[in-house]
Design a protein around this motif. Structure first.
Motif, PDB file in Angstrom:
ATOM      1  N   GLY A   1       0.837  -1.198   0.000  1.00 14.17           N
ATOM      2  CA  GLY A   1       0.000   0.000   0.000  1.00 14.17           C
ATOM      3  C   GLY A   1       0.866   1.239   0.000  1.00 14.17           C
ATOM      4  N   ILE A   2       0.276   2.359  -0.402  1.00 16.04           N
ATOM      5  CA  ILE A   2       0.967   3.648  -0.372  1.00 16.04           C
ATOM      6  C   ILE A   2       0.279   4.523   0.676  1.00 16.04           C
ATOM      7  CG2 ILE A   2       1.599   5.718  -1.652  1.00 16.04           C
ATOM      8  CD1 ILE A   2       1.509   4.060  -4.206  1.00 16.04           C
ATOM      9  N   ARG A   3       1.036   4.929   1.681  1.00 17.43           N
ATOM     10  CA  ARG A   3       0.486   5.762   2.744  1.00 17.43           C
ATOM     11  C   ARG A   3       0.842   7.223   2.521  1.00 17.43           C
ATOM     12  NH1 ARG A   3       2.184   5.629   9.214  1.00 17.43           N
ATOM     13  NH2 ARG A   3       0.511   7.033   9.959  1.00 17.43           N
ATOM     14  N   ILE A   4      -0.150   8.091   2.658  1.00 17.17           N
ATOM     15  CA  ILE A   4       0.063   9.533   2.559  1.00 17.17           C
ATOM     16  C   ILE A   4      -0.378  10.174   3.868  1.00 17.17           C
ATOM     17  CG2 ILE A   4      -0.572  11.658   1.365  1.00 17.17           C
ATOM     18  CD1 ILE A   4      -0.796  10.109  -1.182  1.00 17.17           C
ATOM     19  N   ILE A   5       0.554  10.895   4.488  1.00 11.87           N
ATOM     20  CA  ILE A   5       0.289  11.543   5.777  1.00 11.87           C
ATOM     21  C   ILE A   5       0.485  13.048   5.624  1.00 11.87           C
ATOM     22  CG2 ILE A   5       0.872  11.631   8.224  1.00 11.87           C
ATOM     23  CD1 ILE A   5       2.372   9.000   7.854  1.00 11.87           C
ATOM     24  N   ASP A   6      -0.502  13.781   6.072  1.00 10.49           N
ATOM     25  CA  ASP A   6      -0.355  15.231   6.186  1.00 10.49           C
ATOM     26  C   ASP A   6      -1.284  15.672   7.310  1.00 10.49           C
ATOM     27  OD1 ASP A   6      -0.137  17.954   6.003  1.00 10.49           O
ATOM     28  OD2 ASP A   6      -0.236  18.004   3.806  1.00 10.49           O
ATOM     29  N   TYR A   7      -0.735  15.730   8.504  1.00 13.08           N
ATOM     30  CA  TYR A   7      -1.576  16.010   9.664  1.00 13.08           C
ATOM     31  C   TYR A   7      -2.159  17.424   9.621  1.00 13.08           C
ATOM     32  CZ  TYR A   7       0.294  11.673  11.556  1.00 13.08           C
ATOM     33  OH  TYR A   7       0.629  10.359  11.743  1.00 13.08           O
ATOM     34  N   LYS A   8      -1.458  18.357   8.957  1.00 15.68           N
ATOM     35  CA  LYS A   8      -1.993  19.714   8.834  1.00 15.68           C
ATOM     36  C   LYS A   8      -3.275  19.730   8.004  1.00 15.68           C
ATOM     37  CE  LYS A   8       2.382  22.217   9.357  1.00 15.68           C
ATOM     38  NZ  LYS A   8       3.327  23.169   8.716  1.00 15.68           N
ATOM     39  N   GLN A   9      -3.374  18.768   7.067  1.00 14.24           N
ATOM     40  CA  GLN A   9      -4.565  18.657   6.232  1.00 14.24           C
ATOM     41  C   GLN A   9      -5.500  17.552   6.726  1.00 14.24           C
ATOM     42  OE1 GLN A   9      -5.164  20.749   3.917  1.00 14.24           O
ATOM     43  NE2 GLN A   9      -3.186  21.674   3.392  1.00 14.24           N
ATOM     44  N   HIS A  10      -5.180  16.977   7.873  1.00 16.49           N
ATOM     45  CA  HIS A  10      -5.987  15.900   8.463  1.00 16.49           C
ATOM     46  C   HIS A  10      -6.084  14.692   7.509  1.00 16.49           C
ATOM     47  CE1 HIS A  10      -7.065  18.827  11.520  1.00 16.49           C
ATOM     48  NE2 HIS A  10      -7.489  19.644  10.563  1.00 16.49           N
ATOM     49  N   ILE A  11      -4.949  14.356   6.925  1.00 16.17           N
ATOM     50  CA  ILE A  11      -4.889  13.238   5.989  1.00 16.17           C
ATOM     51  C   ILE A  11      -3.965  12.164   6.546  1.00 16.17           C
ATOM     52  CG2 ILE A  11      -4.146  12.485   3.689  1.00 16.17           C
ATOM     53  CD1 ILE A  11      -4.778  15.318   2.694  1.00 16.17           C
ATOM     54  N   ASP A  12      -4.445  10.955   6.599  1.00 15.56           N
ATOM     55  CA  ASP A  12      -3.609   9.787   6.881  1.00 15.56           C
ATOM     56  C   ASP A  12      -4.307   8.593   6.252  1.00 15.56           C
ATOM     57  OD1 ASP A  12      -1.827   7.933   7.731  1.00 15.56           O
ATOM     58  OD2 ASP A  12      -2.028   8.329   9.875  1.00 15.56           O
ATOM     59  N   VAL A  13      -4.007   8.347   4.993  1.00 18.92           N
ATOM     60  CA  VAL A  13      -4.732   7.348   4.211  1.00 18.92           C
ATOM     61  C   VAL A  13      -3.753   6.384   3.543  1.00 18.92           C
ATOM     62  CG1 VAL A  13      -6.731   8.823   3.764  1.00 18.92           C
ATOM     63  CG2 VAL A  13      -4.779   8.867   2.197  1.00 18.92           C
ATOM     64  N   VAL A  14      -4.271   5.202   3.200  1.00 22.60           N
ATOM     65  CA  VAL A  14      -3.495   4.183   2.494  1.00 22.60           C
ATOM     66  C   VAL A  14      -4.212   3.854   1.191  1.00 22.60           C
ATOM     67  CG1 VAL A  14      -2.519   1.862   2.565  1.00 22.60           C
ATOM     68  CG2 VAL A  14      -2.661   3.233   4.673  1.00 22.60           C
ATOM     69  N   PHE A  15      -3.546   4.096   0.078  1.00 23.71           N
ATOM     70  CA  PHE A  15      -4.080   3.725  -1.229  1.00 23.71           C
ATOM     71  C   PHE A  15      -3.710   2.270  -1.527  1.00 23.71           C
ATOM     72  CE2 PHE A  15      -4.218   8.282  -1.486  1.00 23.71           C
ATOM     73  CZ  PHE A  15      -5.318   8.552  -2.293  1.00 23.71           C
ATOM     74  N   ASN A  16      -4.642   1.565  -2.132  1.00 22.20           N
ATOM     75  CA  ASN A  16      -4.548   0.111  -2.247  1.00 22.20           C
ATOM     76  C   ASN A  16      -5.040  -0.310  -3.626  1.00 22.20           C
ATOM     77  OD1 ASN A  16      -4.993  -2.670  -2.021  1.00 22.20           O
ATOM     78  ND2 ASN A  16      -6.828  -2.411  -0.785  1.00 22.20           N
ATOM     79  N   TYR A  17      -4.150  -0.932  -4.398  1.00 20.25           N
ATOM     80  CA  TYR A  17      -4.510  -1.401  -5.742  1.00 20.25           C
ATOM     81  C   TYR A  17      -4.954  -2.867  -5.756  1.00 20.25           C
ATOM     82  CZ  TYR A  17      -2.896   2.726  -8.296  1.00 20.25           C
ATOM     83  OH  TYR A  17      -2.772   3.993  -8.807  1.00 20.25           O
ATOM     84  N   GLY A  18      -5.221  -3.442  -4.583  1.00 22.61           N
ATOM     85  CA  GLY A  18      -5.536  -4.863  -4.523  1.00 22.61           C
ATOM     86  C   GLY A  18      -6.987  -5.172  -4.229  1.00 22.61           C
ATOM     87  N   THR A  19      -7.915  -4.330  -4.674  1.00 20.59           N
ATOM     88  CA  THR A  19      -9.321  -4.491  -4.320  1.00 20.59           C
ATOM     89  C   THR A  19     -10.136  -4.980  -5.506  1.00 20.59           C
ATOM     90  OG1 THR A  19      -9.116  -2.693  -2.738  1.00 20.59           O
ATOM     91  CG2 THR A  19     -11.344  -3.320  -3.372  1.00 20.59           C
ATOM     92  N   PHE A  20     -11.024  -5.916  -5.261  1.00 23.27           N
ATOM     93  CA  PHE A  20     -11.991  -6.296  -6.292  1.00 23.27           C
ATOM     94  C   PHE A  20     -13.344  -6.511  -5.652  1.00 23.27           C
ATOM     95  CE2 PHE A  20     -10.424 -10.544  -5.026  1.00 23.27           C
ATOM     96  CZ  PHE A  20     -11.626 -11.209  -4.809  1.00 23.27           C
ATOM     97  N   ASP A  21     -14.373  -6.502  -6.460  1.00 25.62           N
ATOM     98  CA  ASP A  21     -15.741  -6.682  -5.996  1.00 25.62           C
ATOM     99  C   ASP A  21     -16.300  -7.951  -6.632  1.00 25.62           C
ATOM    100  OD1 ASP A  21     -18.355  -6.513  -5.180  1.00 25.62           O
ATOM    101  OD2 ASP A  21     -18.908  -4.937  -6.595  1.00 25.62           O
ATOM    102  N   ASP A  22     -16.464  -9.016  -5.829  1.00 27.74           N
ATOM    103  CA  ASP A  22     -16.956 -10.270  -6.396  1.00 27.74           C
ATOM    104  C   ASP A  22     -18.462 -10.235  -6.653  1.00 27.74           C
ATOM    105  OD1 ASP A  22     -17.938 -10.396  -3.845  1.00 27.74           O
ATOM    106  OD2 ASP A  22     -16.897 -12.241  -3.282  1.00 27.74           O
ATOM    107  N   GLN A  23     -19.115  -9.087  -6.409  1.00 26.68           N
ATOM    108  CA  GLN A  23     -20.535  -8.951  -6.730  1.00 26.68           C
ATOM    109  C   GLN A  23     -20.752  -8.271  -8.083  1.00 26.68           C
ATOM    110  OE1 GLN A  23     -22.827 -10.382  -4.676  1.00 26.68           O
ATOM    111  NE2 GLN A  23     -20.977 -11.064  -3.585  1.00 26.68           N
ATOM    112  N   GLN A  24     -19.674  -7.858  -8.724  1.00 27.59           N
ATOM    113  CA  GLN A  24     -19.833  -7.196 -10.010  1.00 27.59           C
ATOM    114  C   GLN A  24     -20.370  -8.180 -11.038  1.00 27.59           C
ATOM    115  OE1 GLN A  24     -15.712  -7.113 -12.265  1.00 27.59           O
ATOM    116  NE2 GLN A  24     -15.368  -6.508 -10.136  1.00 27.59           N
ATOM    117  N   PRO A  25     -21.185  -7.710 -11.993  1.00 29.61           N
ATOM    118  CA  PRO A  25     -21.765  -8.605 -13.004  1.00 29.61           C
ATOM    119  C   PRO A  25     -20.683  -9.374 -13.769  1.00 29.61           C
ATOM    120  CG  PRO A  25     -22.793  -6.432 -13.086  1.00 29.61           C
ATOM    121  CD  PRO A  25     -21.618  -6.323 -12.158  1.00 29.61           C
ATOM    122  N   GLY A  26     -20.891 -10.683 -13.884  1.00 28.58           N
ATOM    123  CA  GLY A  26     -19.967 -11.514 -14.651  1.00 28.58           C
ATOM    124  C   GLY A  26     -18.628 -11.726 -13.992  1.00 28.58           C
TER     125      GLY A  26
END
Length: 391
Positions: free
Chosen positions: A51-76
């Motif tokens: 994951g890629i973590r981006i922190i900026d406490y002055k902007q109230h940001i502390d998030v992790v971007f994740n390219y490993g997500t899928f939705d098994d409910q998607q059509p087909g």
């Protein structure tokens, strides 16, 4: 590599932030880091995650971007999975929630702080933000070449250009003289049934050399690549520390695949002994042996012809799991068998012997559990030929 099933809900929950993100200018105190998550117990997590973590406490940001997500409910979804057209997405989570999941699963997480200028950080942040928009967030997943590790690697390469340089010698911990298939074995050697499955379905495209950069389809090796990289002549990783530390899962598998295949081979020898004792030939036994082998061969052809999986075509296991065995199996049940059939099984016997004696020279290394099955096919083929010679 994480394969979360909560993509749609999670994305909707944080979507409001994304619509504001393009207006956010990261402060001088912001930080971007790479998170490397250890393998877990489940097969989908056997290779770890990035994951890629981006922190900026002055902007109230502390998030992790994740390219490993899928939705098994998607059509087909399952049809696309079989065809090799998996659609993955970039989503993101707030950092405490991300960490809670790995703490619960008892999986280690290492953080590497990255040397980036303010412009670099803004560029990476803007790219991730744009990539996470609904019209951009999906991508065609490929296990080896386009996954949750290769995407973060590519982002930093694009942002930094020629300023980012890699050191890829053995001192960095890269695997030496390995193929892409070999790299998988490093993670499933203690899961023999999983290893058997990979050895069964993966074809020649996986036997290409795993260069240090190619090895970064695995999170641990992206970690190694960045640890030995430089930006503007300075170490790319400024600090590395463990956020969570747990031991790797231990697997004890008392019943190995080779035990099963050896049992089947010995069963074939027992059938041969009974045939000699009763002066007969059990063609029904041969029917089941070659029917199953033929079905596997047909399955491989279908994977080759009707899917876009990069790693599955040109599977040399079809040399012993021949699709034509499916037809030959039914011919064995006929009272009057075609005259050419005995030569088909003579050819099969000779081919099995070539595979056995040329085992070490096979361009697609075979699992040792395959050897008893090849011996079984060879033994039954020569007994069929011998029996048909008498008639």
């Amino acid at each position: 590599m994480v394969m979360s099933k909560r993509a749609v809900v999670l994305f909707a929950f944080v979507f409001g932030f994304l619509y504001q993100a393009d207006a956010v200018q990261l402060s001088d105190s912001s930080k971007i880091s790479l998170l490397t998550c250890a393998p877990g117990k489940e097969l989908y997590s056997a290779f770890g995650h990035t994951g890629i973590r981006i922190i900026d406490y002055k902007q109230h940001i502390d998030v992790v971007f994740n390219y490993g997500t899928f939705d098994d409910q998607q059509p087909g979804f399952y049809v696309n999975f079989v065809k090799g057209r998996m659609i993955y997405s970039i989503t993101y989570d707030n950092f405490p929630d991300f960490m809670a999941e790995y703490q619960e699963e008892k999986r280690s997480v290492e953080e590497q702080d990255l040397r980036l200028t303010n412009d670099d950080k803004q560029k990476v942040f803007a790219y991730l933000y744009n990539n996470a928009l609904p019209e951009n967030r999906n991508y065609p997943y490929d296990f080896f070449w386009d996954n949750c590790c290769t995407r973060p690697r590519d982002i930093f390469e694009k942002a930094l250009g020629s300023r980012l340089e890699y050191k890829t010698d053995s001192s960095c911990g890269f695997a030496q003289n390995k193929t892409m298939h070999d790299m998988l074995r490093l993670y499933v050697y203690d899961r023999p049934w999983v290893d058997l499955g990979f050895d069964l379905i993966l074809g020649l495209p996986c036997e290409v050399p795993a260069t240090p950069r190619n090895q970064t389809f695995l999170p641990d090796y992206l970690n190694k690549l960045f640890a030995c990289a430089t930006v503007d002549g300075q170490p790319f990783v400024t600090n590395s520390h463990m956020l969570i530390e747990h031991s790797l899962p231990v697997f004890v598998v008392p019943f190995q695949p080779v035990y099963l295949t050896t049992f089947l081979m010995l069963l074939g020898f027992f059938v041969f002994f009974m045939e000699r004792r009763r002066n007969t030939h059990y063609y029904k036994f041969d029917f089941f042996v070659f029917l199953i082998a033929g079905l596997f061969g047909i399955f491989f052809i279908c994977l080759w012809a009707f899917t876009t999986h990069y790693s599955l075509p040109k599977n040399l296991n079809m040399l012993w799991l021949m699709p034509t065995h499916f037809i030959a199996a039914f011919l064995l049940l006929q009272k009057e068998k075609p005259r050419w059939l005995k030569y088909y099984f003579l050819f099969t016997y000779l081919l099995m012997m070539v595979l056995l004696f040329g085992w070490k020279h096979n361009p697609q290394p075979a699992n040792i559990a395959f050897a008893p099955l090849i011996i079984l096919l060879a033994a039954r083929s020569i007994t069929i030929f011998t029996d048909q010679q008498k008639s």
